[in-house]
Structures are given as structure tokens and as C-alpha cells.
Design an enzyme around this catalytic site. Structure first.
Site, PDB file in Angstrom:
ATOM      1  N   LYS A 269      13.269  -1.998   5.845  1.00 19.25           N
ATOM      2  CA  LYS A 269      12.558  -0.756   5.490  1.00 19.25           C
ATOM      3  C   LYS A 269      12.760   0.266   6.605  1.00 19.25           C
ATOM      4  O   LYS A 269      12.399   0.007   7.763  1.00 19.25           O
ATOM      5  CB  LYS A 269      11.065  -1.047   5.293  1.00 19.25           C
ATOM      6  N   ASP A 274       5.809   7.608   8.240  1.00 18.26           N
ATOM      7  CA  ASP A 274       5.022   7.437   7.019  1.00 18.26           C
ATOM      8  C   ASP A 274       3.700   8.181   7.151  1.00 18.26           C
ATOM      9  O   ASP A 274       2.741   7.669   7.724  1.00 18.26           O
ATOM     10  CB  ASP A 274       4.773   5.947   6.764  1.00 18.26           C
ATOM     11  N   LYS A 281      -2.475   9.851   5.039  1.00 18.56           N
ATOM     12  CA  LYS A 281      -3.238   8.882   5.835  1.00 18.56           C
ATOM     13  C   LYS A 281      -4.233   9.620   6.718  1.00 18.56           C
ATOM     14  O   LYS A 281      -4.019  10.791   7.056  1.00 18.56           O
ATOM     15  CB  LYS A 281      -2.276   8.086   6.723  1.00 18.56           C
ATOM     16  N   ASP A 292       7.255   2.664  11.309  1.00 17.00           N
ATOM     17  CA  ASP A 292       7.449   2.195   9.940  1.00 17.00           C
ATOM     18  C   ASP A 292       8.927   1.958   9.591  1.00 17.00           C
ATOM     19  O   ASP A 292       9.253   1.599   8.470  1.00 17.00           O
ATOM     20  CB  ASP A 292       6.810   3.186   8.961  1.00 17.00           C
ATOM     21  N   ASP A 351       1.523   6.567  -0.914  1.00 12.77           N
ATOM     22  CA  ASP A 351       1.541   5.880   0.375  1.00 12.77           C
ATOM     23  C   ASP A 351       2.102   4.453   0.244  1.00 12.77           C
ATOM     24  O   ASP A 351       2.377   3.801   1.240  1.00 12.77           O
ATOM     25  CB  ASP A 351       0.124   5.845   0.963  1.00 12.77           C
ATOM     26  N   GLU A 353       5.022   3.553  -0.339  1.00 13.97           N
ATOM     27  CA  GLU A 353       6.404   4.035  -0.445  1.00 13.97           C
ATOM     28  C   GLU A 353       7.431   2.988  -0.053  1.00 13.97           C
ATOM     29  O   GLU A 353       8.561   3.013  -0.538  1.00 13.97           O
ATOM     30  CB  GLU A 353       6.579   5.295   0.424  1.00 13.97           C
ATOM     31  N   ARG A 355       7.695  -0.214  -0.751  1.00 12.93           N
ATOM     32  CA  ARG A 355       8.144  -1.052  -1.876  1.00 12.93           C
ATOM     33  C   ARG A 355       9.057  -0.266  -2.812  1.00 12.93           C
ATOM     34  O   ARG A 355       9.893  -0.848  -3.490  1.00 12.93           O
ATOM     35  CB  ARG A 355       6.913  -1.600  -2.612  1.00 12.93           C
TER      36      ARG A 355
HETATM   37  N1  BES Z   1       3.606   1.503   6.299  1.00 10.65           N
HETATM   38  C1  BES Z   1       2.401   1.206   5.585  1.00 10.65           C
HETATM   39  C2  BES Z   1       1.864  -0.187   5.925  1.00 10.65           C
HETATM   40  C3  BES Z   1       1.227  -0.297   7.279  1.00 10.65           C
HETATM   41  C4  BES Z   1      -0.102   0.013   7.451  1.00 10.65           C
HETATM   42  C5  BES Z   1       1.937  -0.765   8.354  1.00 10.65           C
HETATM   43  C6  BES Z   1      -0.703  -0.123   8.683  1.00 10.65           C
HETATM   44  C7  BES Z   1       1.352  -0.906   9.603  1.00 10.65           C
HETATM   45  C8  BES Z   1       0.025  -0.589   9.747  1.00 10.65           C
HETATM   46  C9  BES Z   1       2.657   1.257   4.074  1.00 10.65           C
HETATM   47  O1  BES Z   1       3.603   2.182   3.663  1.00 10.65           O
HETATM   48  C10 BES Z   1       1.376   1.636   3.453  1.00 10.65           C
HETATM   49  O2  BES Z   1       0.960   2.745   3.626  1.00 10.65           O
HETATM   50  N2  BES Z   1       0.757   0.695   2.736  1.00 10.65           N
HETATM   51  C11 BES Z   1      -0.483   0.912   2.124  1.00 10.65           C
HETATM   52  C12 BES Z   1      -0.407   0.377   0.725  1.00 10.65           C
HETATM   53  C13 BES Z   1      -1.556   0.814  -0.134  1.00 10.65           C
HETATM   54  C14 BES Z   1      -1.432   2.293  -0.449  1.00 10.65           C
HETATM   55  C15 BES Z   1      -1.542   0.010  -1.403  1.00 10.65           C
HETATM   56  C16 BES Z   1      -1.539   0.162   2.938  1.00 10.65           C
HETATM   57  O3  BES Z   1      -1.268  -0.936   3.413  1.00 10.65           O
HETATM   58  O4  BES Z   1      -2.624   0.713   3.113  1.00 10.65           O
HETATM   59 ZN    ZN Z   2       5.037   2.682   5.050  1.00 11.36          ZN
HETATM   60 MN    MN Z   3       2.722   4.101   3.327  1.00 10.67          MN
END
Ligand code: BES
Ligand code: ZN
Ligand code: MN
Length: 500
Positions: A269, A274, A281, A292, A351, A353, A355
Site C-alpha cells: 500500500k 492519508d 481524519k 501510510d 477513508d 482507501e 483496500r
Molecule cells: N491508513 C488508515 C489505517 C490506519 C489508522 C493506520 C491508524 C495507522 C493508524 C486507513 O486508511 C484508514 O483510514 N482506515 C480506517 C477504516 C475505516 C474508515 C473503516 C480506520 O481504520 O479507521
Molecule cells: Zn490509509
Molecule cells: Mn484511510
């Protein structure tokens, strides 16, 4: 830093510093014992007086120890002998090397390699001493105008092996440790670089640079927006569409001449920042979302390592790289897009993104008819809730592959833990308007994310590593760790002798 190995007695080393271990309860290591005997009880005297209690990671520097040829002797605490395992070994080596780096000694001979570590042989100890030493001296300060250079850094570390017959395996594992150390360093450097400098184009440049550093081993091809559109990577394009910074799709290929095996594909990835997109966020700690692209960084790190070690393998690296940003052009909650696979996706949360870009990369991977595909991603915050910062999560559609990855993590002291992916979890991804929704709600967030990916990885054995908890540290020690480069390299090398 330079590394060598040798075999010989600690009291006879002509060196700036000899490093030996001390367990708690006044138990000397074998090497400390030898020096103590030569010095007629000098070390045991110090220990009896309570100046060194053998607490794990503690250090005591001694000068002019009688009847030894070294300028200094560094005692390193190893903790309780029966608790001395790989983690403790790492702590001891790391602290010893950090300490040496601050002394006047340019070089040292380390004897910790001669200590027994449960389930770990001399080869393991050599390899991991090098990895731990590289990690301990790593710094990322070239973006500060005033450099905090160590005045007399440690330049050379000699690792002692108990017997001359250990030298052969020692040399092999030394080379392996150095190569892994360099891969980890590259991954850390890329992770630590901020989003304005480490852009998709920068990652692509790094992939080209690796190809030119190792022309016989690595080939790199980089696709730009037009080609990404031609491939109909609708999920990837939906994520990048809100950003002013152009995307890249990076393809790397490592292949030894004559290797006929089907390729192993790594997918990383590469979200260089992000923000959450329209589902922005919260501001606290948003800077951490520069990490990220850690999955991408680990794939580049692994390519560096294998190009050095040249195993008989065929490995492909795929990196979808872009930013996730809000704007008037950004993908909106509820938008429905068509992925490269043809499946339609309802983007309930922009968010989620990672996947989306991985979905198209996993579809792209089909063209290699791979032996196995492993994707590596800071995919969810939920995996940090589940496993903390200790292990990454392993998901997949193939038991054998998942088991091999967990075993590699154990061997490399870069732990991974298997998570379930039962059909029951797919329920959460149902959409009223498209084939699949891109989020499944709060329960089991890392599992539903992996479920989403699994829909695009049906044509080959596949595993997914969710590395959000292990790829970087927060707080005072904030920075990229280079994980899971050691795990991935261990796994790849274990595949060298598979059939077919
Ligand atoms: N890059 C984040 C995941 C992440 C969060 C990595 C905190 C490291 C620390 C990912 O893109 C994301 O935002 N995931 C969301 C998914 C949700 C919207 C279903 C998450 O984990 O909150
Ligand atoms: Zn992310
Ligand atoms: Mn995200």
C-alpha cells in the site's frame, strides 16, 4: 558500519573494546568468566560490590582490565539466564551498540553472539546481531539544519563465534544480516520522509534507482495516470482523484537467470498521505498518516535485500501509490465506482482507501499467474486495537501460506499472528446499491477490511499483512520501524527451495 566475524579468546583481543554479558544473580557469561579468570577476579569483584547487577540492557564500561589486551571491556546486563530469549538478546545487543556509539571506541569485538538463546543457533545470533546493530545506530536527521552527529561513531563491529567451524555459516548469516539491515534502513528512510517529499513519483524514482543499482536483478516499470486509466483501475483512480499530486503504479520484477518458478508477488500500500479524504481524519496525530506508505516502503526494502542476496527466486513487487485528499473533485460518500475486476464498490467511507487501491493491484497481480500473493498494508486502526504494536495481523485464503508467514515472523523476531476470515464476516460488506461496500462498520474492522480484499484475490493463494501497529512508533520515539522487511525476507528465502 562494517561487520566481520572471528573466533578467539576475549582476553586476547587487541581491540578498542570487548563486549561481554553478565546475567543477574552474579552469573557471568562464558566470555566474562574468561576475562575474570585472566584478570584474577577483577570482574566478579565489581559485581560483588553491586556496580553491575546484570539487569537486562544495563551497561558498565571498564578501562585497563588487568591481563587483557583490549583498551576497554563493556559489561552488558542480560537479565535472568532462564529468561534469555530472542527479545532479550535484541535488547542486550541494541543497548550495547548504542552505548559503544557514544564512547571513544571506533570498533569493538562482541561476545554476546556466544551466549545460548533458546531455539536460536549461532547463525541466527550472527544475523540478528547485525540487524539489531544497524537498527541501534539508525538516525534520520538530514532534514535538520544542525546535525547532531556522533563525534566518534562505532565504525566496525566484530562478532565472535565459539568455534572455528562456525565461521562458514557465520559468514553466510553475516551477509544475510547486512542485507536485511540495509532493506530495513531503506524502508525506515522512506517511511520517515514526509508526504511533501515522499510522493508517488519519489517512490517510483526509488524503484528505478534500485533497478539501476542492480541491473542484472531488478527491472522496474512505472505506469502513470493514462496507463492506469487504460487498465480501468477504477478503485485506484477514485482514491487519487481528489489529489493534485499525480499517482503512480509501480511494477518491480526480480528474477535470477534460469529460474522457472512461478512468481511470488508482493503488493505494498503506497498512500503517501492519508488525510481521510472527504471523511477527513481528526487533526490530532494526522501527521502520522505520512507513514501510510509503509507497505510500499517494505516492498522496496525487500527488493533491496534480495537484490543483494540473489536467491533463486522470481519475485514481483506491485505498488499502487497516491495521496488520499479532500477536494471538489474527491470521491464522495455514496459514490459507486467500477473496479478493474468489474465489481462495483459503494464508497461509503473515503477513508477506507487502502483496500480500494489494493483491490485493483490484486486484480493486476492475476496476470503473473502467481505461486502466491502477499499484500502489505497499514490498512486499519482496528488491527492496533487487536494486536497492539507487537504483531501484525495475517489474513488469507490459504492455510499453508499463512502458516509460513507466521513462522517467518517468529524466526525473524518480527512477529505476525493469524486472524480469522470466516464467511460470516462478509455480511457486513453488503451494499444496497453496489456489489460491495468499502466499509463494514466498527466490529472486527480489520477482518472486514481483509474480507473486502479477499474478493479481489480469488485466483491465487493470497495473504494480507495488516501492519498499522508495527510499521512505526508513536510518541517520543516517533518513526518508521522497517517492519515487516525481516519477516518478508525470511519468508522469501524459505521459498527458495520449494518445488516447481
Ligand atoms: N491508513 C488508515 C489505517 C490506519 C489508522 C493506520 C491508524 C495507522 C493508524 C486507513 O486508511 C484508514 O483510514 N482506515 C480506517 C477504516 C475505516 C474508515 C473503516 C480506520 O481504520 O479507521
Ligand atoms: Zn490509509
Ligand atoms: Mn484511510
Amino acid at each position: 558500519m562494517e561487520f566481520t566475524i572471528k573466533s578467539g579468546n576475549p582476553e586476547k583481543q587487541r581491540t578498542a573494546c570487548v563486549v561481554v554479558g553478565v546475567f543477574d544473580n552474579r552469573k557471568l557469561s562464558l566470555a566474562a568468566e574468561r576475562i575474570d579468570r585472566a584478570a584474577k577476579g577483577y570482574i566478579s569483584d565489581i559485581i560483588r560490590r553491586g556496580d553491575m547487577e546484570g539487569r537486562l540492557g544495563s551497561t558498565l564500561l571498564l578501562y585497563n582490565v588487568p591481563n587483557t589486551l583490549a583498551d576497554r571491556v563493556l559489561l552488558v546486563g542480560l537479565g535472568r539466564e532462564r529468561d534469555f530469549r530472542d527479545r532479550e538478546y535484541y535488547t542486550a545487543v541494541r543497548n550495547a551498540v548504542k552505548f559503544l556509539n557514544e564512547t571513544g571506541a571506533y570498533e569493538a569485538v562482541i561476545y554476546l553472539t556466544e551466549e545460548k538463546v533458546r531455539r536460536r543457533d549461532i547463525g541466527w545470533r550472527i544475523e540478528h546481531t547485525v540487524i539489531a546493530a544497524c537498527g541501534a545506530t539508525y538516525r534520520f536527521d538530514h532534514l535538520k539544519t544542525e546535525s547532531s552527529d556522533v563525534r566518534r561513531p562505532l565504525r566496525k563491529l566484530t562478532l565472535s563465534v565459539p568455534m572455528r567451524s562456525d565461521l562458514l555459516i557465520g559468514e553466510t548469516m553475516l551477509a544475510r544480516g547486512i542485507a536485511v539491515g540495509e532493506g530495513v534502513e531503506l524502508a525506515r528512510d522512506l517511511g520517515n520522509l514526509p508526504g511533501n517529499l515522499c510522493t508517488p513519483a519519489y517512490l517510483a524514482e526509488m524503484a528505478h534507482k534500485l533497478a539501476s543499482m542492480y541491473p542484472g536483478e531488478i527491472k522496474t516499470r512505472v505506469l502513470e495516470r493514462k496507463e492506469i486509466e487504460e487498465l480501468k483501475m477504477g478503485a485506484f483512480l477514485a482514491v487519487t482523484q481528489g489529489s493534485e499530486t499525480p499517482p503512480r503504479f509501480i511494477v518491480m520484477e526480480y528474477k535470477r537467470p534460469g529460474v522457472k518458478k512461478k512468481p511470488l508477488v508482493l503488493v505494498g500500500k503506497g498512500i503517501t498521505f492519508d488525510s481521510g479524504g472527504i471523511s477527513l481524519k481528526p487533526p490530532a496525530d494526522m501527521d502520522q498518516m505520512k507513514f501510510d506508505m509503509s507497505g510500499a516502503a517494505s516492498v522496496l526494502g525487500v527488493f533491496r535485500t534480495i537484490a543483494e542476496l540473489k536467491p533463486d527466486l522470481h519475485v514481483v513487487g506491485l505498488i499502487p501509490a497516491c495521496e488520499n485528499m479532500p477536494s471538489g473533485r474527491a470521491v464522495k460518500p455514496g459514490d459507486i465506482i467500477t473496479s478493474m475486476s468489474g465489481q462495483t464498490i459503494e464508497v461509503l467511507n473515503p477513508d477506507a482507501e487502502g483496500r480500494m487501491i489494493l483491490a485493483d493491484a490484486l486484480t493486476y497481480a492475476e496476470r503473473y499467474e502467481p505461486e502466491a500473493v502477499v499484500d502489505v498494508a497499514t490498512l486499519t486502526g482496528a488491527i492496533v486495537v487487536a494486536l497492539g504494536h507487537v504483531a501484525c495481523g495475517v489474513f488469507g485464503n490459504h492455510e499453508g501460506l499463512m502458516r509460513a508467514l507466521v513462522a517467518a515472523g517468529d524466526d525473524a523476531a518480527d512477529r505476525a499472528w493469524a486472524m480469522p476470515l470466516w464467511d460470516d464476516y462478509h455480511e457486513a460488506l453488503k451494499s444496497n446499491f453496489a456489489d460491495v461496500a468499502n466499509v463494514g462498520g466498527r466490529p472486527a474492522g480489520s477482518i472486514t477490511a481483509a474480507c473486502f480484499l479477499s474478493r479481489f484475490a480469488k485466483k491465487y493463494p493470497w495473504a494480507h499483512l495488516d501492519i498499522s501497529g508495527v510499521a512505526y512508533r508513536e510518541g517520543k520515539e516517533k518513526g518508521a520501524t522497517g517492519r515487516p522487511v525481516p519477516l518478508l525476507v525470511d519468508w522469501l528465502l524459505s521459498q527458495e527451495n520449494r518445488d516447481g
